[in-house]
Design a protein around this motif. Structure first.
Motif, PDB file in Angstrom:
ATOM      1  N   PHE A  27      71.162 -20.235  80.438  1.00 17.18           N
ATOM      2  CA  PHE A  27      70.607 -20.764  79.099  1.00 17.18           C
ATOM      3  C   PHE A  27      71.537 -21.339  78.296  1.00 17.18           C
ATOM      4  CE2 PHE A  27      67.184 -17.112  79.463  1.00 17.18           C
ATOM      5  CZ  PHE A  27      66.230 -17.869  80.387  1.00 17.18           C
ATOM      6  N   SER A  28      72.900 -21.127  78.474  1.00 23.14           N
ATOM      7  CA  SER A  28      73.920 -21.703  77.572  1.00 23.14           C
ATOM      8  C   SER A  28      74.178 -23.113  77.996  1.00 23.14           C
ATOM      9  CB  SER A  28      75.311 -21.117  78.081  1.00 23.14           C
ATOM     10  OG  SER A  28      75.774 -21.327  79.516  1.00 23.14           O
ATOM     11  N   TYR A  29      73.709 -23.507  79.136  1.00 24.48           N
ATOM     12  CA  TYR A  29      73.546 -25.061  79.441  1.00 24.48           C
ATOM     13  C   TYR A  29      72.720 -25.921  78.701  1.00 24.48           C
ATOM     14  CZ  TYR A  29      76.260 -23.879  83.841  1.00 24.48           C
ATOM     15  OH  TYR A  29      77.155 -23.510  84.684  1.00 24.48           O
ATOM     16  N   PHE A  30      71.545 -25.060  78.190  1.00 24.09           N
ATOM     17  CA  PHE A  30      70.466 -25.769  77.404  1.00 24.09           C
ATOM     18  C   PHE A  30      70.804 -25.345  75.839  1.00 24.09           C
ATOM     19  CE2 PHE A  30      69.674 -25.219  81.835  1.00 24.09           C
ATOM     20  CZ  PHE A  30      69.487 -26.555  82.323  1.00 24.09           C
ATOM     21  N   GLY A  31      71.655 -24.907  75.379  1.00 23.59           N
ATOM     22  CA  GLY A  31      71.922 -24.726  74.047  1.00 23.59           C
ATOM     23  C   GLY A  31      71.641 -23.038  73.669  1.00 23.59           C
ATOM     24  N   ALA A 100      74.122 -34.114  82.700  1.00 20.70           N
ATOM     25  CA  ALA A 100      73.041 -34.616  83.856  1.00 20.70           C
ATOM     26  C   ALA A 100      73.345 -34.153  85.088  1.00 20.70           C
ATOM     27  CB  ALA A 100      73.177 -36.083  83.569  1.00 20.70           C
ATOM     28  N   ALA A 101      74.622 -34.148  85.406  1.00 20.60           N
ATOM     29  CA  ALA A 101      75.110 -33.642  86.731  1.00 20.60           C
ATOM     30  C   ALA A 101      74.735 -32.077  86.994  1.00 20.60           C
ATOM     31  CB  ALA A 101      76.527 -34.035  86.986  1.00 20.60           C
ATOM     32  N   ILE A 102      74.981 -31.258  85.849  1.00 30.43           N
ATOM     33  CA  ILE A 102      74.542 -29.827  85.965  1.00 30.43           C
ATOM     34  C   ILE A 102      73.073 -29.702  86.173  1.00 30.43           C
ATOM     35  CG2 ILE A 102      74.716 -27.743  84.591  1.00 30.43           C
ATOM     36  CD1 ILE A 102      77.168 -28.472  83.270  1.00 30.43           C
ATOM     37  N   THR A 103      72.286 -30.296  85.415  1.00 33.20           N
ATOM     38  CA  THR A 103      70.795 -30.367  85.432  1.00 33.20           C
ATOM     39  C   THR A 103      70.309 -30.864  86.788  1.00 33.20           C
ATOM     40  OG1 THR A 103      70.565 -30.936  83.138  1.00 33.20           O
ATOM     41  CG2 THR A 103      68.605 -31.388  84.520  1.00 33.20           C
ATOM     42  N   LEU A 104      70.853 -31.794  87.545  1.00 39.40           N
ATOM     43  CA  LEU A 104      70.332 -32.271  88.947  1.00 39.40           C
ATOM     44  C   LEU A 104      70.622 -31.482  89.943  1.00 39.40           C
ATOM     45  CD1 LEU A 104      69.376 -34.494  90.438  1.00 39.40           C
ATOM     46  CD2 LEU A 104      71.706 -35.543  90.899  1.00 39.40           C
ATOM     47  N   SER A 105      71.904 -30.600  89.786  1.00 45.39           N
ATOM     48  CA  SER A 105      72.547 -29.547  90.734  1.00 45.39           C
ATOM     49  C   SER A 105      71.481 -28.250  90.875  1.00 45.39           C
ATOM     50  CB  SER A 105      73.673 -29.027  90.586  1.00 45.39           C
ATOM     51  OG  SER A 105      73.924 -28.211  89.317  1.00 45.39           O
ATOM     52  N   LEU A 106      70.817 -27.966  89.502  1.00 41.79           N
ATOM     53  CA  LEU A 106      69.837 -26.965  89.346  1.00 41.79           C
ATOM     54  C   LEU A 106      68.570 -27.331  89.784  1.00 41.79           C
ATOM     55  CD1 LEU A 106      70.965 -25.662  85.982  1.00 41.79           C
ATOM     56  CD2 LEU A 106      71.280 -24.375  88.028  1.00 41.79           C
ATOM     57  N   LEU A 107      68.048 -28.753  89.666  1.00 38.38           N
ATOM     58  CA  LEU A 107      66.893 -29.150  89.753  1.00 38.38           C
ATOM     59  C   LEU A 107      66.782 -29.360  91.578  1.00 38.38           C
ATOM     60  CD1 LEU A 107      65.891 -31.825  87.242  1.00 38.38           C
ATOM     61  CD2 LEU A 107      65.102 -29.495  87.428  1.00 38.38           C
ATOM     62  N   ILE A 108      67.780 -29.596  92.153  1.00 37.25           N
ATOM     63  CA  ILE A 108      67.847 -29.957  93.616  1.00 37.25           C
ATOM     64  C   ILE A 108      67.395 -28.557  94.445  1.00 37.25           C
ATOM     65  CG2 ILE A 108      70.311 -29.306  94.270  1.00 37.25           C
ATOM     66  CD1 ILE A 108      70.116 -31.957  95.937  1.00 37.25           C
ATOM     67  N   ILE A 109      67.684 -27.514  93.626  1.00 36.74           N
ATOM     68  CA  ILE A 109      67.137 -26.190  94.182  1.00 36.74           C
ATOM     69  C   ILE A 109      65.677 -26.023  94.474  1.00 36.74           C
ATOM     70  CG2 ILE A 109      67.254 -23.815  94.087  1.00 36.74           C
ATOM     71  CD1 ILE A 109      69.905 -23.741  92.300  1.00 36.74           C
ATOM     72  N   ILE A 110      65.047 -26.831  93.682  1.00 33.65           N
ATOM     73  CA  ILE A 110      63.432 -26.625  93.637  1.00 33.65           C
ATOM     74  C   ILE A 110      62.975 -27.363  95.075  1.00 33.65           C
ATOM     75  CG2 ILE A 110      61.403 -27.456  92.772  1.00 33.65           C
ATOM     76  CD1 ILE A 110      62.567 -27.258  90.253  1.00 33.65           C
ATOM     77  N   PRO A 111      63.305 -28.460  95.500  1.00 31.95           N
ATOM     78  CA  PRO A 111      63.024 -28.842  96.974  1.00 31.95           C
ATOM     79  C   PRO A 111      63.439 -28.123  97.961  1.00 31.95           C
ATOM     80  CG  PRO A 111      64.523 -30.483  95.738  1.00 31.95           C
ATOM     81  CD  PRO A 111      64.126 -29.415  94.579  1.00 31.95           C
TER      82      PRO A 111
END
Length: 361
Positions: A27-31, A100-111
């Motif tokens: 959560f700290s990544y998003f405020g 943006a790179a942090i967000t992408l590294s987390l989103l890639i877990i979904i696929p």
């Protein structure tokens, strides 16, 4: 209360603490959000995960199985997020990582997760060739293990296995299940394995550690109703094959001595030992067994656990291994990655497999 439930409850405080700090860091990544809200979320998740477990032990239900599956998937995502955060933390010590790179590294877990879930539920058939000098004819054994019938993989996996085995029946002589037919996450009823009764080839089963959790007697009762041959520290002959089922024991079953195992060996036959865990190969080969059939490891089931599995089982994490025994005969160990999945219904880097072992002259 079963052994599995006691184990989960014992580990619950550690799991809650782990989940709290992991989500706090995420959560700290998003405020960030207040710790009290994170704590409430973690406690709510814990209750939703553990409460259905108590009901599943007595009678499995659709809602209980749904919650078990959802939290199995959630646990996998937690592991992946944890690994992702470790990588981010280490790299972040040296360079500034764009949000943006942090967000992408987390989103890639979904696929990856979608693929891993699909992959875990697709049974594949593999083949391995084993050469022996003293065979009267060729044989094919369908080797499988770690079905883990329970809350997450219930009757559907039994039906799928039965259908797959019937598709293979024209080319197969025997089926050998190397333990963990049941999981312990739900009760095992007498008719739960009944689909396997329709399989047209003999099925042999020897217990693994998880078969004790729902009560080994319950697993045996369901096996007998399905016509499965149970070998618990006993053997049988099938033409030129001499097969011994070496039980996994929590001191519930009296284990055979080396001398008793040696007396089972027949030099004019192929001696096979069905043993859940891929350990003891050197000693069992020295006793005279030509082939050890094992499972238990799941091959690590998904990355990065696969790498730890290779270390833990000294390279015998999955696959076929061959060496010469003292009398210069081929000695084999086959470790299957399993056909089911325990707690976490995800596979990434391994397959849910049935392996056709082709014993050749």
């Amino acid at each position: 209360m079963s052994f599995r439930t006691r184990r989960v409850l014992f580990g619950a405080p550690f799991y809650v603490i782990f989940q709290f700090f992991l989500l706090k860091f995420l959560f700290s990544y998003f405020g960030g959000i207040a710790d009290i809200y994170t704590a409430i979320l973690v406690i709510l998740l814990g209750l939703l995960q553990t409460v259905p477990m108590f009901f599943e032990e007595n009678k499995s239900t659709k809602i209980g199985r749904l919650f078990s599956t959802l939290f199995g998937v959630w646990e996998w995502f937690l592991v992946m997020i944890f690994i992702d955060e470790i990588i981010i933390f280490i790299i972040g010590r040296f360079i500034k990582i764009p949000p943006a790179a942090i967000t992408l590294s987390l989103l890639i877990i979904i696929p990856i997760g979608i693929y891993a879930y699909y992959n875990a539920h697709k049974i594949v058939v593999k083949e391995q060739i084993l050469n022996f000098n003293n065979l009267e004819k060729d044989y094919t054994i369908a080797h499988l293990s770690d079905v883990h019938f329970g809350s997450i993989r219930h009757k559907q996996i039994i039906d799928d296995i039965a259908n797959k085995l019937n598709d293979l029946s024209d080319d197969c002589d025997l089926v050998v299940i190397s333990g963990d037919l049941a999981d312990g996450s739900s009760a095992v009823e007498e008719d739960d394995f009944i689909s396997l009764k329709n399989v047209k080839i003999p099925i042999i089963f020897t217990s693994g550690n998880h078969d004790y959790y729902p009560g080994l007697e319950n697993v045996h009762r369901a096996c007998k109703k399905a016509g499965i041959i149970i070998l618990e520290n006993e053997g049988m002959e099938y033409e030129n094959l001499n097969i011994y089922g070496l039980s996994y024991s929590f001191d519930n079953i009296q284990m055979p001595s080396r001398e008793e195992l040696k007396s089972f060996i027949k030099e004019d036959k192929i001696n096979i030992v069905n043993y859940h865990v891929p350990i003891g190969w050197n000693e069992l080969a020295d006793i005279g067994f030509d082939l050890q059939l094992s499972g238990h490891t799941h091959g690590g089931q998904f990355y990065p656990i696969i790498w730890f599995g290779n270390l833990m089982y000294e390279g015998h994490n999955m696959g076929l291994f061959n060496k010469k025994s003292k009398n210069n005969k081929n000695s084999y160990l086959h470790v299957t990655t399993g056909v089911g999945s325990m707690d976490i219904p995800m596979r990434w880097g391994t397959k849910s497999e049935i392996v056709l072992l082709k014993l050749k002259r």
